[in-house]
Enzyme design. Structure first.
Site, short mmCIF file in Angstrom:
data_model
loop_
_atom_site.label_atom_id
_atom_site.label_comp_id
_atom_site.label_asym_id
_atom_site.label_seq_id
_atom_site.Cartn_x
_atom_site.Cartn_y
_atom_site.Cartn_z
N ASP A 19 -2.88 -0.38 -1.69
CA ASP A 19 -1.71 -1.18 -1.31
C ASP A 19 -1.06 -1.87 -2.50
O ASP A 19 -0.50 -2.96 -2.39
CB ASP A 19 -2.10 -2.22 -0.23
CG ASP A 19 -2.81 -1.54 0.91
OD1 ASP A 19 -2.28 -0.53 1.41
OD2 ASP A 19 -3.92 -1.97 1.27
N LYS A 71 6.17 3.22 -3.19
CA LYS A 71 7.50 2.92 -3.75
C LYS A 71 7.62 3.51 -5.17
O LYS A 71 8.65 4.06 -5.53
CB LYS A 71 7.73 1.41 -3.78
CG LYS A 71 9.16 1.08 -4.23
CD LYS A 71 9.46 -0.40 -4.27
CE LYS A 71 10.76 -0.62 -5.05
NZ LYS A 71 10.95 -2.00 -5.46
N HIS A 115 0.70 4.83 3.20
CA HIS A 115 1.66 4.69 2.11
C HIS A 115 3.03 4.52 2.70
O HIS A 115 3.39 5.23 3.63
CB HIS A 115 1.64 5.94 1.22
CG HIS A 115 0.29 6.24 0.65
ND1 HIS A 115 -0.47 7.31 1.05
CD2 HIS A 115 -0.44 5.57 -0.26
CE1 HIS A 115 -1.61 7.29 0.38
NE2 HIS A 115 -1.62 6.24 -0.42
N THR A 147 -11.34 1.51 8.74
CA THR A 147 -10.10 1.72 9.47
C THR A 147 -10.33 2.47 10.78
O THR A 147 -9.39 2.77 11.50
CB THR A 147 -9.10 2.52 8.62
OG1 THR A 147 -9.71 3.77 8.28
CG2 THR A 147 -8.74 1.78 7.34
N THR A 192 -3.89 -0.37 9.90
CA THR A 192 -4.53 -1.16 10.95
C THR A 192 -3.75 -2.42 11.33
O THR A 192 -4.15 -3.12 12.25
CB THR A 192 -5.94 -1.60 10.48
OG1 THR A 192 -5.77 -2.33 9.25
CG2 THR A 192 -6.84 -0.41 10.25
N ARG A 200 -3.84 -8.86 5.34
CA ARG A 200 -4.64 -8.61 4.14
C ARG A 200 -5.11 -9.93 3.54
O ARG A 200 -4.40 -10.93 3.60
CB ARG A 200 -3.82 -7.85 3.11
CG ARG A 200 -3.45 -6.46 3.58
CD ARG A 200 -2.54 -5.73 2.59
NE ARG A 200 -2.20 -4.42 3.11
CZ ARG A 200 -1.04 -3.79 2.89
NH1 ARG A 200 -0.10 -4.36 2.16
NH2 ARG A 200 -0.81 -2.60 3.40
N GLY A 203 11.86 -6.82 -6.88
CA GLY A 203 12.44 -7.00 -5.54
C GLY A 203 12.13 -5.80 -4.69
O GLY A 203 11.61 -4.80 -5.18
#
Ligand code: IMP
Ligand code: MG
Length: 370
Positions: free
Chosen positions: A12, A17, A38, A122, A260, A264, A357
């Site tokens: 994560d 991105k 992802h 998971t 899930t 976090r 950003g």
């Protein structure tokens, strides 16, 4: 050209991105299965390799991955119906990838239920499918009869050969190592880890590529680092934030599990942990993501001590930065630049990009990545 993308923390880090900003012709998912999540181009996926956003990119699931064919089919149909993205004719699975069965799902649930120190899996069957694989009683997807309903409409092909062919023909192959280094079965925070190798070398092995590939001029390894630490479930994590900070940053950074939806856990950037992850992966470049999430604080904390230091972690601070528009390198605030310098020192890798950003263009390039 070969690009390997690896997560330097507990997954994560924002790999999706980063990958969406690298146009590639062949996209390979190296390890793991539906346990990973992802977000690529704003679309969450679990098993489909991240290059699906590029219309003609080939999507390959490597031998070292595990596949839940029912969930994969659902994902393929969701991409088609909700996003008009058709991957059916360009997605290929290596016949050696292991298949997740309903029995693996049931065992994941019952083993987790019975476990004293919960791992917080998971519940996607990941542990049991790897247990069967390594006990040599698993099922490779290529061993199923072609008319088996689980594989009838999926394409199987030798992923290793496809990668070699693509490289021979001048394609750009991107290999995504799922999860993150600290979840690696050998080098992560065992037993609070996943059941595959989530390091760069493990990823190459999962496809069947020699490590020497990384030496030739057209290969590069990008490590992705989030400006703070998250982990989804129990297990060691240094510099964990106090509740108020954790709450703010969780909301600002949308830090909820992709698979899930669990909130976090939040911690400050851990330089000792990054140093360790860099020793294991040897990245050429780092992409630092989500620095905007830490903006508008008087000071930003980080963990300075070595990962293997048994003593209480040493927490230090740097002057915070404001969220005012950062458009170019010259706009990067002093506190953030100082922190980038410390990251480069400890990891011996250049920070090539900084995420400032959520938008696709909210990225400042610091080094020209070949
Ligand atoms: P499993 O992979 O489902 O067995 O879960 C083992 C541990 O790895 C749990 O703590 C999960 O939350 C974590 N985990 C597995 N995949 C990911 C991921 O892609 N991102 C973050 N954590 C993950
Ligand atoms: Mg994820």
């Amino acid at each position: 050209m070969l690009t390997v993308v690896v997560g330097m923390q507990w997954g994560d880090e924002g790999k999706g991105k980063v990958v969406s900003g690298i146009h590639h012709t062949v996209s390979v998912r190296m390890n793991g299965g539906p346990n990973a999540g992802h977000t690529v181009g704003g679309i969450p996926v679990h098993q489909v390799p991240p290059g699906f956003i590029f219309p003609s990119t080939h999507l390959l699931i490597a031998a070292g991955s595990v596949v839940d064919p029912f969930k994969l089919r659902q994902e393929i149909l969701r991409l088609l119906h909700d996003y008009s993205i058709d991957v059916r004719h360009r997605l290929f699975i290596d016949p050696r990838a292991h298949i997740i069965t309903p029995d693996h799902l049931a065992r994941d649930a019952s083993e987790e239920h019975d476990r004293i120190g919960k791992i917080g899996t998971t519940l996607t069957g990941n542990g049991p499918v790897h247990a069967d694989k390594y006990a040599r009683r698993g099922q490779q997807i290529g061993s199923l009869p072609r008319d088996d309903e689980r594989v009838r409409d999926l394409n199987l092909d030798d992923v290793r050969e496809q990668v070699l062919d693509a490289l021979d023909f001048g394609g750009h192959v991107l290999l995504l190592v799922a999860h993150g280094t600290m979840l690696d079965i050998d080098h992560g925070t065992y037993p609070f880890v996943t059941s595959s190798h989530c390091t760069a070398a493990g990823g190459l092995a999962a496809v069947g590529l020699p490590p020497s590939f990384m030496r030739h001029g057209h290969s590069r390894m990008i490590g992705v680092v989030k400006a703070y630490t998250t982990r989804v479930a129990p297990g060691p994590m240094r510099g964990e934030m106090k509740d108020a900070d954790a709450h703010t940053i969780r909301e600002l950074g949308h830090e909820y599990g992709t698979t899930t939806q669990r909130p976090r856990r939040l911690g400050w950037l851990d330089l000792g942990q990054l140093e360790y992850a860099a020793q294991i992966n040897g990245p050429d470049f780092l992409v630092l993501t989500k620095t905007d999430v830490l903006a508008d604080r008087d000071k930003v904390s980080f963990v300075a001590s070595s990962w293997n230091d048994e003593a209480e972690p040493i927490i230090k601070f740097v002057k915070g930065w404001s969220s005012t528009a950062i458009r170019q390198t010259g706009d990067l605030p002093a506190g953030l630049l100082w922190l980038i310098g410390r990251i480069e020192e400890r990891t011996r890798a250049r920070v090539s990009q900084v995420g400032v950003g959520p938008g696709a263009n909210d990225v400042i390039r610091l080094a020209t990545v070949p």
